[in-house]
Design a protein around this motif. Sequence first.
Motif, PDB file in Angstrom:
ATOM      1  N   ALA A   1       0.814  -1.221   0.000  1.00 58.73           N
ATOM      2  CA  ALA A   1       0.000   0.000   0.000  1.00 58.73           C
ATOM      3  C   ALA A   1       0.846   1.270   0.000  1.00 58.73           C
ATOM      4  N   ALA A   2       2.158   1.141  -0.191  1.00 60.42           N
ATOM      5  CA  ALA A   2       3.041   2.310  -0.120  1.00 60.42           C
ATOM      6  C   ALA A   2       2.701   3.354  -1.182  1.00 60.42           C
ATOM      7  N   GLU A   3       2.299   2.911  -2.376  1.00 59.98           N
ATOM      8  CA  GLU A   3       1.970   3.851  -3.442  1.00 59.98           C
ATOM      9  C   GLU A   3       0.493   4.249  -3.417  1.00 59.98           C
ATOM     10  N   GLY A   4      -0.255   3.720  -2.479  1.00 59.38           N
ATOM     11  CA  GLY A   4      -1.650   4.097  -2.296  1.00 59.38           C
ATOM     12  C   GLY A   4      -1.815   4.899  -1.028  1.00 59.38           C
ATOM     13  N   HIS A   5      -1.995   4.211   0.102  1.00 58.35           N
ATOM     14  CA  HIS A   5      -2.129   4.898   1.392  1.00 58.35           C
ATOM     15  C   HIS A   5      -0.870   5.714   1.718  1.00 58.35           C
ATOM     16  N   GLY A   6       0.292   5.158   1.435  1.00 58.76           N
ATOM     17  CA  GLY A   6       1.531   5.879   1.737  1.00 58.76           C
ATOM     18  C   GLY A   6       1.610   7.203   1.006  1.00 58.76           C
ATOM     19  N   ALA A   7       1.253   7.200  -0.284  1.00 61.45           N
ATOM     20  CA  ALA A   7       1.286   8.431  -1.075  1.00 61.45           C
ATOM     21  C   ALA A   7       0.226   9.427  -0.607  1.00 61.45           C
ATOM     22  N   ARG A   8      -0.935   8.914  -0.212  1.00 58.21           N
ATOM     23  CA  ARG A   8      -2.005   9.808   0.263  1.00 58.21           C
ATOM     24  C   ARG A   8      -1.649  10.434   1.609  1.00 58.21           C
ATOM     25  N   PHE A   9      -1.076   9.644   2.505  1.00 56.38           N
ATOM     26  CA  PHE A   9      -0.622  10.196   3.784  1.00 56.38           C
ATOM     27  C   PHE A   9       0.431  11.284   3.556  1.00 56.38           C
ATOM     28  N   HIS A  10       1.334  11.019   2.611  1.00 53.28           N
ATOM     29  CA  HIS A  10       2.388  11.996   2.304  1.00 53.28           C
ATOM     30  C   HIS A  10       1.764  13.314   1.843  1.00 53.28           C
ATOM     31  N   ALA A  11       0.764  13.238   0.971  1.00 51.45           N
ATOM     32  CA  ALA A  11       0.102  14.448   0.475  1.00 51.45           C
ATOM     33  C   ALA A  11      -0.617  15.191   1.595  1.00 51.45           C
ATOM     34  N   MET A  12      -1.252  14.458   2.496  1.00 49.59           N
ATOM     35  CA  MET A  12      -1.922  15.097   3.634  1.00 49.59           C
ATOM     36  C   MET A  12      -0.911  15.821   4.521  1.00 49.59           C
ATOM     37  N   LEU A  13       0.211  15.166   4.770  1.00 46.56           N
ATOM     38  CA  LEU A  13       1.209  15.748   5.669  1.00 46.56           C
ATOM     39  C   LEU A  13       1.873  16.982   5.062  1.00 46.56           C
ATOM     40  N   LYS A  14       1.896  17.081   3.752  1.00 41.09           N
ATOM     41  CA  LYS A  14       2.441  18.289   3.127  1.00 41.09           C
ATOM     42  C   LYS A  14       1.572  19.504   3.434  1.00 41.09           C
ATOM     43  N   GLU A  15       0.323  19.261   3.820  1.00 46.74           N
ATOM     44  CA  GLU A  15      -0.594  20.348   4.172  1.00 46.74           C
ATOM     45  C   GLU A  15      -0.682  20.561   5.683  1.00 46.74           C
ATOM     46  N   PHE A  16       0.132  19.852   6.451  1.00 48.03           N
ATOM     47  CA  PHE A  16       0.170  20.012   7.913  1.00 48.03           C
ATOM     48  C   PHE A  16       0.842  21.336   8.252  1.00 48.03           C
ATOM     49  N   LYS A  17       0.270  22.055   9.207  1.00 48.09           N
ATOM     50  CA  LYS A  17       0.858  23.339   9.624  1.00 48.09           C
ATOM     51  C   LYS A  17       0.495  23.632  11.067  1.00 48.09           C
ATOM     52  N   LEU A  18       1.491  24.023  11.846  1.00 46.43           N
ATOM     53  CA  LEU A  18       1.233  24.519  13.193  1.00 46.43           C
ATOM     54  C   LEU A  18       0.624  25.908  13.100  1.00 46.43           C
ATOM     55  N   VAL A  19      -0.431  26.162  13.872  1.00 47.10           N
ATOM     56  CA  VAL A  19      -1.086  27.464  13.878  1.00 47.10           C
ATOM     57  C   VAL A  19      -1.413  27.830  15.318  1.00 47.10           C
ATOM     58  N   ASN A  20      -1.844  29.065  15.507  1.00 47.13           N
ATOM     59  CA  ASN A  20      -2.284  29.473  16.834  1.00 47.13           C
ATOM     60  C   ASN A  20      -3.576  30.263  16.719  1.00 47.13           C
ATOM     61  N   SER A  21      -4.209  30.495  17.844  1.00 43.09           N
ATOM     62  CA  SER A  21      -5.515  31.151  17.837  1.00 43.09           C
ATOM     63  C   SER A  21      -5.441  32.565  17.293  1.00 43.09           C
ATOM     64  N   GLU A  22      -4.304  33.253  17.479  1.00 49.42           N
ATOM     65  CA  GLU A  22      -4.172  34.617  16.999  1.00 49.42           C
ATOM     66  C   GLU A  22      -4.211  34.667  15.481  1.00 49.42           C
ATOM     67  N   GLU A  23      -3.593  33.687  14.814  1.00 52.94           N
ATOM     68  CA  GLU A  23      -3.608  33.667  13.353  1.00 52.94           C
ATOM     69  C   GLU A  23      -5.026  33.555  12.825  1.00 52.94           C
ATOM     70  N   LYS A  24      -5.850  32.771  13.475  1.00 54.48           N
ATOM     71  CA  LYS A  24      -7.216  32.577  13.008  1.00 54.48           C
ATOM     72  C   LYS A  24      -8.013  33.871  13.093  1.00 54.48           C
ATOM     73  N   LYS A  25      -7.669  34.759  14.033  1.00 60.54           N
ATOM     74  CA  LYS A  25      -8.426  35.991  14.235  1.00 60.54           C
ATOM     75  C   LYS A  25      -8.240  36.973  13.088  1.00 60.54           C
ATOM     76  N   VAL A  26      -7.206  36.781  12.281  1.00 56.53           N
ATOM     77  CA  VAL A  26      -6.960  37.682  11.160  1.00 56.53           C
ATOM     78  C   VAL A  26      -7.970  37.470  10.054  1.00 56.53           C
ATOM     79  N   LEU A  27      -8.612  36.325  10.020  1.00 56.19           N
ATOM     80  CA  LEU A  27      -9.511  35.999   8.927  1.00 56.19           C
ATOM     81  C   LEU A  27     -10.898  36.583   9.152  1.00 56.19           C
ATOM     82  N   PRO A  28     -11.577  36.964   8.054  1.00 58.44           N
ATOM     83  CA  PRO A  28     -12.964  37.421   8.193  1.00 58.44           C
ATOM     84  C   PRO A  28     -13.867  36.278   8.553  1.00 58.44           C
ATOM     85  N   LYS A  29     -14.919  36.555   9.301  1.00 58.96           N
ATOM     86  CA  LYS A  29     -15.859  35.512   9.717  1.00 58.96           C
ATOM     87  C   LYS A  29     -16.784  35.154   8.560  1.00 58.96           C
TER      88      LYS A  29
END
Length: 262
Positions: free
Chosen positions: A234-262
Motif C-alpha cells: 500500500a506504499a503507493e496508495g495509502h503511503g502516497a495519500r498520507f504523504h500528500a496530507m502531511l504536506k498540508e500540515f501546519k502549526l497554527v495558533n488562535s491569533e492567526e485565526k483571528k486575522v480571517l474574516p468571519k
Amino acid sequence: MNTNLEDNIREVMLKSSDKMENRREEVWENILSEISKEEKSSELRSKYKTEENRNMKSRVKLLISTGIIAAMFMIMIFSTNKGEAVFAKFKEIFAPKKEVTLNLEGMPENKELTLNESKMGYIIYYDEDLYTLTSQEDKDLIEPKQKASYAPEVFMEITQTASKKPQEIAAELENQLKSKYKYVIKENETEPVKGIMIKAKSGNKGEDVIIKYHVIDNTKGGAIVIKEQYFLEAAEGHGARFHAMLKEFKLVNSEEKKVLPK
C-alpha cells in the motif's frame, strides 16, 4: 512596505491580539516602535512626517482601542501588493477545501482535501472521501473508510507531548522500533514536514508493515508526533495519500485565526 517591517508588525499583532483589551497601550507602542525603525530609512522618512500619515497613526490607535482585529487593519492601512499577499496567504492557509495533486503509482491525480483544525494547535487537510478523522482526548486518528480484513492495519495517528524535546522523543522511538524491527532508519527531514523521521519495516513482502514517525517541534517546549502505519503493497496508495496530507500540515495558533474574516 519593507518585508521585515511587515513581518514584525504582523508578529507583534498576532502575539498581542489575544490580550488586546488589557494591553491596548502596549500594543500601540509596539507598532510605533516598528514604524519608527522603518522611518530611519531616507526613503520613508518624509512619508511618515506628513500630516496625513500622522493622522493615520491616530486612526490606527483608535481602531485598536475599540478592539478591532489589528493585524487586518495594519495590512489594509499599508495597502501594498505585499500586504495584500500576506492577507491572501492567511486566507489560503485556512481554506475549507484545497485541491492537491497526488502521484499514485506513477500517475498524477487531482484530489480535493478537507481542512481539519485540531485543538492541538495544527491544521491538516485530509481526504474526506476515503478516510475518517476522529479526535479523542489526546490524539487525532485518520483511518481508511474501507478496510481489508486480510491486510495489516492502516492509519495515521497524531499526538502531542508537552514536556519532552523532539530529539529525546525521536531517540526513544528509534530504540522501541529497533527492539522489534530489523530495518530502522532515523534522519532529519524537511518534507512532507520539518522534523525528525524514524522509519521501520518488518520485511520486503507485500504484506509487511511499514511504520513512520514524524517528530515535530511544537514551539512550546514539546513535540507533535505523527505515526503512519501501512503495509508495503500500500506504499503507493495509502503511503502516497498520507504523504500528500502531511504536506498540508501546519502549526497554527488562535491569533492567526483571528486575522480571517468571519
